[in-house]
Design a protein around this motif. Structure first.
Motif, PDB file in Angstrom:
ATOM      1  N   ALA A 133      40.957  43.870  33.920  1.00 38.70           N
ATOM      2  CA  ALA A 133      42.154  43.699  34.748  1.00 38.70           C
ATOM      3  C   ALA A 133      43.418  43.695  33.908  1.00 38.70           C
ATOM      4  O   ALA A 133      43.405  43.372  32.721  1.00 38.70           O
ATOM      5  CB  ALA A 133      42.048  42.397  35.536  1.00 38.70           C
ATOM      6  N   GLU A 134      44.518  44.078  34.557  1.00 38.36           N
ATOM      7  CA  GLU A 134      45.826  44.155  33.917  1.00 38.36           C
ATOM      8  C   GLU A 134      46.789  43.231  34.639  1.00 38.36           C
ATOM      9  O   GLU A 134      46.677  43.044  35.866  1.00 38.36           O
ATOM     10  CB  GLU A 134      46.359  45.596  34.001  1.00 38.36           C
ATOM     11  CG  GLU A 134      45.434  46.612  33.357  1.00 38.36           C
ATOM     12  CD  GLU A 134      45.775  48.046  33.748  1.00 38.36           C
ATOM     13  OE1 GLU A 134      46.512  48.263  34.720  1.00 38.36           O
ATOM     14  OE2 GLU A 134      45.280  48.971  33.055  1.00 38.36           O
ATOM     15  N   PRO A 135      47.740  42.646  33.909  1.00 41.56           N
ATOM     16  CA  PRO A 135      48.762  41.843  34.584  1.00 41.56           C
ATOM     17  C   PRO A 135      49.674  42.738  35.417  1.00 41.56           C
ATOM     18  O   PRO A 135      49.782  43.927  35.165  1.00 41.56           O
ATOM     19  CB  PRO A 135      49.525  41.211  33.412  1.00 41.56           C
ATOM     20  CG  PRO A 135      49.284  42.116  32.249  1.00 41.56           C
ATOM     21  CD  PRO A 135      47.943  42.742  32.450  1.00 41.56           C
ATOM     22  N   ALA A 138      47.580  43.251  40.390  1.00 43.30           N
ATOM     23  CA  ALA A 138      46.493  42.543  41.080  1.00 43.30           C
ATOM     24  C   ALA A 138      45.899  43.365  42.219  1.00 43.30           C
ATOM     25  O   ALA A 138      44.683  43.419  42.387  1.00 43.30           O
ATOM     26  CB  ALA A 138      46.980  41.189  41.600  1.00 43.30           C
ATOM     27  N   CYS A 141      43.937  46.380  40.719  1.00 42.91           N
ATOM     28  CA  CYS A 141      42.715  45.885  40.074  1.00 42.91           C
ATOM     29  C   CYS A 141      41.692  45.460  41.124  1.00 42.91           C
ATOM     30  O   CYS A 141      40.499  45.747  40.992  1.00 42.91           O
ATOM     31  CB  CYS A 141      43.020  44.718  39.146  1.00 42.91           C
ATOM     32  SG  CYS A 141      43.924  45.200  37.670  1.00 42.91           S
ATOM     33  N   ALA A 142      42.134  44.772  42.162  1.00 42.00           N
ATOM     34  CA  ALA A 142      41.210  44.370  43.229  1.00 42.00           C
ATOM     35  C   ALA A 142      40.521  45.606  43.812  1.00 42.00           C
ATOM     36  O   ALA A 142      39.304  45.621  44.012  1.00 42.00           O
ATOM     37  CB  ALA A 142      41.952  43.613  44.329  1.00 42.00           C
ATOM     38  N   SER A 143      41.298  46.649  44.063  1.00 35.49           N
ATOM     39  CA  SER A 143      40.728  47.852  44.694  1.00 35.49           C
ATOM     40  C   SER A 143      39.753  48.564  43.758  1.00 35.49           C
ATOM     41  O   SER A 143      38.704  49.038  44.191  1.00 35.49           O
ATOM     42  CB  SER A 143      41.848  48.806  45.129  1.00 35.49           C
ATOM     43  OG  SER A 143      42.477  49.449  44.035  1.00 35.49           O
ATOM     44  N   PHE A 145      38.161  47.221  40.956  1.00 34.37           N
ATOM     45  CA  PHE A 145      37.000  46.367  40.707  1.00 34.37           C
ATOM     46  C   PHE A 145      36.031  46.468  41.898  1.00 34.37           C
ATOM     47  O   PHE A 145      34.809  46.532  41.720  1.00 34.37           O
ATOM     48  CB  PHE A 145      37.430  44.903  40.539  1.00 34.37           C
ATOM     49  CG  PHE A 145      37.636  44.448  39.113  1.00 34.37           C
ATOM     50  CD1 PHE A 145      38.701  44.927  38.365  1.00 34.37           C
ATOM     51  CD2 PHE A 145      36.777  43.528  38.536  1.00 34.37           C
ATOM     52  CE1 PHE A 145      38.907  44.506  37.051  1.00 34.37           C
ATOM     53  CE2 PHE A 145      36.980  43.086  37.220  1.00 34.37           C
ATOM     54  CZ  PHE A 145      38.037  43.571  36.483  1.00 34.37           C
ATOM     55  N   ALA A 146      36.604  46.483  43.112  1.00 36.05           N
ATOM     56  CA  ALA A 146      35.766  46.557  44.320  1.00 36.05           C
ATOM     57  C   ALA A 146      34.916  47.821  44.297  1.00 36.05           C
ATOM     58  O   ALA A 146      33.709  47.779  44.558  1.00 36.05           O
ATOM     59  CB  ALA A 146      36.635  46.536  45.579  1.00 36.05           C
ATOM     60  N   GLY A 149      32.198  47.872  41.559  1.00 43.55           N
ATOM     61  CA  GLY A 149      31.110  46.984  41.976  1.00 43.55           C
ATOM     62  C   GLY A 149      30.276  47.595  43.086  1.00 43.55           C
ATOM     63  O   GLY A 149      29.040  47.502  43.082  1.00 43.55           O
TER      64      GLY A 149
ATOM     65  N   GLN B  91      33.635  41.513  43.407  1.00 43.71           N
ATOM     66  CA  GLN B  91      34.307  42.171  42.279  1.00 43.71           C
ATOM     67  C   GLN B  91      35.816  42.262  42.524  1.00 43.71           C
ATOM     68  O   GLN B  91      36.606  42.141  41.591  1.00 43.71           O
ATOM     69  CB  GLN B  91      33.703  43.557  42.029  1.00 43.71           C
ATOM     70  CG  GLN B  91      32.268  43.525  41.536  1.00 43.71           C
ATOM     71  CD  GLN B  91      32.106  42.750  40.240  1.00 43.71           C
ATOM     72  OE1 GLN B  91      33.020  42.685  39.424  1.00 43.71           O
ATOM     73  NE2 GLN B  91      30.933  42.149  40.053  1.00 43.71           N
ATOM     74  N   ALA B  92      36.224  42.487  43.758  1.00 43.97           N
ATOM     75  CA  ALA B  92      37.661  42.533  44.064  1.00 43.97           C
ATOM     76  C   ALA B  92      38.297  41.177  43.739  1.00 43.97           C
ATOM     77  O   ALA B  92      39.384  41.109  43.146  1.00 43.97           O
ATOM     78  CB  ALA B  92      37.894  42.888  45.526  1.00 43.97           C
ATOM     79  N   ARG B  94      37.190  39.008  41.570  1.00 43.99           N
ATOM     80  CA  ARG B  94      37.229  38.914  40.097  1.00 43.99           C
ATOM     81  C   ARG B  94      38.417  39.685  39.552  1.00 43.99           C
ATOM     82  O   ARG B  94      39.104  39.221  38.642  1.00 43.99           O
ATOM     83  CB  ARG B  94      35.934  39.454  39.495  1.00 43.99           C
ATOM     84  CG  ARG B  94      34.706  38.596  39.741  1.00 43.99           C
ATOM     85  CD  ARG B  94      33.483  39.156  39.004  1.00 43.99           C
ATOM     86  NE  ARG B  94      33.635  38.997  37.568  1.00 43.99           N
ATOM     87  CZ  ARG B  94      33.611  39.995  36.688  1.00 43.99           C
ATOM     88  NH1 ARG B  94      33.453  41.242  37.097  1.00 43.99           N
ATOM     89  NH2 ARG B  94      33.736  39.758  35.400  1.00 43.99           N
ATOM     90  N   GLY B  95      38.654  40.863  40.098  1.00 47.22           N
ATOM     91  CA  GLY B  95      39.788  41.670  39.641  1.00 47.22           C
ATOM     92  C   GLY B  95      41.100  40.939  39.851  1.00 47.22           C
ATOM     93  O   GLY B  95      41.975  40.938  38.972  1.00 47.22           O
ATOM     94  N   VAL B  96      41.242  40.292  40.994  1.00 45.80           N
ATOM     95  CA  VAL B  96      42.468  39.538  41.283  1.00 45.80           C
ATOM     96  C   VAL B  96      42.609  38.366  40.308  1.00 45.80           C
ATOM     97  O   VAL B  96      43.672  38.143  39.724  1.00 45.80           O
ATOM     98  CB  VAL B  96      42.454  39.025  42.740  1.00 45.80           C
ATOM     99  CG1 VAL B  96      43.618  38.081  42.987  1.00 45.80           C
ATOM    100  CG2 VAL B  96      42.529  40.197  43.713  1.00 45.80           C
ATOM    101  N   HIS B  98      41.240  37.878  37.347  1.00 45.17           N
ATOM    102  CA  HIS B  98      41.492  38.332  35.971  1.00 45.17           C
ATOM    103  C   HIS B  98      42.939  38.800  35.816  1.00 45.17           C
ATOM    104  O   HIS B  98      43.614  38.469  34.833  1.00 45.17           O
ATOM    105  CB  HIS B  98      40.553  39.485  35.607  1.00 45.17           C
ATOM    106  CG  HIS B  98      39.125  39.092  35.448  1.00 45.17           C
ATOM    107  ND1 HIS B  98      38.166  39.941  34.949  1.00 45.17           N
ATOM    108  CD2 HIS B  98      38.466  37.932  35.730  1.00 45.17           C
ATOM    109  CE1 HIS B  98      36.994  39.344  34.929  1.00 45.17           C
ATOM    110  NE2 HIS B  98      37.155  38.121  35.404  1.00 45.17           N
ATOM    111  N   SER B  99      43.399  39.596  36.766  1.00 42.77           N
ATOM    112  CA  SER B  99      44.762  40.140  36.686  1.00 42.77           C
ATOM    113  C   SER B  99      45.795  39.014  36.691  1.00 42.77           C
ATOM    114  O   SER B  99      46.724  39.001  35.874  1.00 42.77           O
ATOM    115  CB  SER B  99      45.000  41.093  37.856  1.00 42.77           C
ATOM    116  OG  SER B  99      46.342  41.532  37.882  1.00 42.77           O
TER     117      SER B  99
END
Lengths: 242, 150
Positions: A133-135, A138, A141-143, A145-146, A149, B91-92, B94-96, B98-99
């Motif tokens: 993930a990157e700052p 959000a 990254c959510a999309s 990572f989803a 997964g 996972q979404a 987790r992404g939130v 982590h970010s």
């Protein structure tokens, strides 16, 4: 081989279409934007304008291969989702998650009968932001990572039906989407965008951003039907290790 | 469905103290429409919006560093597609987490993600208690999956 490429009018999508055509494949090129599809016009490309969020547009797409083989699908569509948390508007977040993630399962459902017949491949162009993930990113990254997964979870069941489902996680690829995102990141950090981009580039072990052709080549490597390939493949210049 | 402290207190029962850890509970329940769209698009969007208000509020309260957890709970999946949708949602989240850990740092608020099967109450409470404790003070941006095999 006949392939469907969604988001074919985007930088990476268009690069994928060009490589497929050079290889002698027939391509169904889908995008929301007719002007973007015009730029990849070819005798071997069937352009389809439509919105993957709309069921009627997806149904129209399915009609194009009813009597013809479909060997490979590369989902290259997506939208930028960058921005500091304080600036994220709920409707923007919903759109990022809808387009980048929620369109993928119904797309697989649509192409699955055809891919089962050819024992074909379904490749999603995810992102390195789906691995690390990157700052100020959000929603994106959510999309991503989803979808990474989801690919890892659905791949075994699809493999037992003869269809390979995989995800490519590219790193920074020279494209309008990349540079728009870098501008937002720079703004979130209060930095001039050129300085931010230089800093970003220096942080990548290969020392540069990817060319579109390199990311497109990685997608075609992953999309090869009948060949052993990883379920998740990172092409990031070393910026994100997987 | 996303629930906050009042609902969480009812679910976790006595012993849950919202002043020690703020919990956002995402329950992957059955509902109308497509599971993936409902959980990933609707519920994760709501989560991001809730975090947008909560993180700023907690960080600005000027008290001791606070602990916050996003808990994802679900019953066993009934199909491979539903299982994949559940995995996508986790996972979404987790992404939130982590970010936002990288965006905000963790000096004022430590944000973590916990995944627990819906029948698992004791280990979830213990995990939340640990994350709220002094012993958990170096845990930030972590994913705690209580659904894995013991």
């Amino acid at each position: 081989m006949r392939a469907l490429v969604t988001g074919a009018g985007g930088a990476i999508g268009a690069g994928i279409v060009r490589l497929l055509v050079e290889r002698g494949d027939e391509v169904i090129a889908q995008d929301l934007r007719p002007d973007a599809l015009a730029a990849i016009e070819s005798a071997h490309v069937t352009p389809v304008v439509g919105d993957l969020l709309r069921e009627e547009d997806r149904a129209q797409l399915a009609g194009l291969w009813r009597d013809a083989e479909l060997t490979c699908v590369i989902a290259a569509h997506g939208v930028d989702g960058s921005g500091a948390l304080v600036d994220l508007d709920p409707s923007f977040v919903q759109r990022v998650l809808s387009v980048n993630a929620a369109t993928i399962p119904p797309l697989l459902g649509l192409v699955l009968p055809a891919l089962k017949r050819t024992r074909g491949t379904f490749v999603v162009i995810a992102s390195q932001a789906g691995l690390q993930a990157e700052p100020n990113n959000a929603a994106y990254c959510a999309s991503k990572f989803a979808i990474v997964g989801w690919v890892k979870a659905i791949a075994p069941a699809m493999a037992s039906e003869g269809v390979a489902v995989r995800a490519l996680c590219p790193g920074c690829t020279k494209s309008p989407l990349l540079f728009d995102a870098q501008a937002r990141f720079a703004e979130a950090r209060g930095m001039p965008v050129e300085e931010f981009i230089d800093e970003r580039r220096e942080g990548i072990p290969v020392g540069r951003f990817a060319e579109v052709e390199e990311t497109a080549a990685a997608a075609l490597y992953l999309a090869a039907p009948g060949m052993a390939r990883p379920v998740v493949f990172a092409a990031t210049g070393g910026e994100v290790l997987y | 469905m996303l629930q906050s402290d009042n609902d969480v207190g009812r679910i976790l029962g006595p012993g849950y103290r919202p002043e020690s850890i703020r919990v956002l509970l995402l329950t992957l329940d059955e509902g109308p429409g497509d599971d993936f769209d409902r959980w990933v698009t609707t519920d994760v969007s709501a989560l991001i919006e809730q975090l947008r208000t909560s993180l700023s509020q907690l960080a600005g309260e000027g008290r001791e560093p606070r602990s916050m957890a996003v808990v994802v709970r679900s019953a066993p999946a009934t199909s491979p597609w539903q299982e994949a949708a559940m995995e996508a949602t986790w996972q979404a989240v987790r992404g939130v987490v982590h970010s936002l850990t990288r965006e905000f740092g963790s000096r004022r608020v430590r944000l973590n993600a916990v995944r627990a099967p819906s029948h698992n109450q004791t280990e979830l409470k213990e995990t939340l208690a640990f994350l709220a404790s002094d012993g958990g003070a170096f845990v930030a941006g972590s994913s705690v999956d209580l659904g894995l095999v013991r």
